[in-house]
Design an enzyme around this catalytic site. Sequence first.
Site, PDB file in Angstrom:
ATOM      1  N   GLU A 147       0.872  -1.167   0.000  1.00 26.47           N
ATOM      2  CA  GLU A 147       0.000   0.000   0.000  1.00 26.47           C
ATOM      3  C   GLU A 147       0.912   1.222   0.000  1.00 26.47           C
ATOM      4  O   GLU A 147       1.916   1.251   0.721  1.00 26.47           O
ATOM      5  CB  GLU A 147      -0.927   0.009   1.210  1.00 26.47           C
ATOM      6  CG  GLU A 147      -1.921  -1.143   1.251  1.00 26.47           C
ATOM      7  CD  GLU A 147      -2.888  -1.151   0.077  1.00 26.47           C
ATOM      8  OE1 GLU A 147      -3.230  -0.045  -0.426  1.00 26.47           O
ATOM      9  OE2 GLU A 147      -3.293  -2.246  -0.348  1.00 26.47           O
TER      10      GLU A 147
ATOM     11  N   ASP B  55      -4.949  -8.432   1.403  1.00 23.51           N
ATOM     12  CA  ASP B  55      -4.802  -8.611  -0.039  1.00 23.51           C
ATOM     13  C   ASP B  55      -3.713  -9.633  -0.362  1.00 23.51           C
ATOM     14  O   ASP B  55      -3.848 -10.415  -1.311  1.00 23.51           O
ATOM     15  CB  ASP B  55      -4.488  -7.278  -0.712  1.00 23.51           C
ATOM     16  CG  ASP B  55      -5.712  -6.374  -0.823  1.00 23.51           C
ATOM     17  OD1 ASP B  55      -6.814  -6.803  -0.417  1.00 23.51           O
ATOM     18  OD2 ASP B  55      -5.573  -5.237  -1.312  1.00 23.51           O
TER      19      ASP B  55
ATOM     20  N   HIS C 230      -7.608  -3.553   0.354  1.00 23.03           N
ATOM     21  CA  HIS C 230      -6.619  -2.468   0.428  1.00 23.03           C
ATOM     22  C   HIS C 230      -5.914  -2.427   1.775  1.00 23.03           C
ATOM     23  O   HIS C 230      -5.292  -1.429   2.116  1.00 23.03           O
ATOM     24  CB  HIS C 230      -7.244  -1.115   0.079  1.00 23.03           C
ATOM     25  CG  HIS C 230      -7.978  -1.137  -1.223  1.00 23.03           C
ATOM     26  ND1 HIS C 230      -7.355  -1.452  -2.409  1.00 23.03           N
ATOM     27  CD2 HIS C 230      -9.283  -0.917  -1.527  1.00 23.03           C
ATOM     28  CE1 HIS C 230      -8.256  -1.417  -3.387  1.00 23.03           C
ATOM     29  NE2 HIS C 230      -9.422  -1.102  -2.879  1.00 23.03           N
TER      30      HIS C 230
END
Length: 223
Positions: free
Chosen positions: A25, A186, A181
Amino acid sequence: MSDNAQLTGLSDRFRGFYPVVIDVETAGFNAKTDALLEIAAVTLKMDADGWLTPDETLHFHVEPFEGAILQPEALAFNGIDPHNPLRGAVSEYDALHAIFKMVRKGMKESNCNRAIMVAHNATFDHSFMMAAAERASLKRNPFHPFVTFDTAALSGLALGQTVLAKACIAAGMPFDSTQAHSALYDTEQTALLFCEIVNRWKRLGGWPVPPLAAEDATPQDGE
């Protein structure tokens, strides 16, 4: 080594590559200028019958590097507050040093000679991890400098879907959109998806394949 071991070993399945699932991220799209904020890694293993499953997991919140750009749109999208002390963020060096150490250990145990990133839209994750490794001056990077396994492409082929959530559902896996996210969630879902695609190909009879006629003619990495 027995014929069965040759067919079911992780190193033989991926030509000496050790697949490691990664998700990041970030605070933007530019790996050179925008901050890496979170990274997770899941290693994989094969059982005695050649079925692929997730193995070990590491997850870190990451401190923005000095001078990093924090794009407001990216932060709004992933919901990360880079300045929240409760994140328990570590430096890029500490995060990647720990991940690389785990990966090198797994490579040795699996008799593999190079790690390969597995990621959804892998070019993005690969570029951010490599840029962070360069900033951190980590010399022993076990990952191939450009080869990846992209689950978006593999899912398009195997499942007719390229979005992670839709691909997971098409594969018969649950997907919690409220956790999307998060690098950890993920990565875990991408690992399960990759394992399902590889195992499904085996169930359908696509693996193992007949041996190459002349192994000494096999191109080297990058050719």
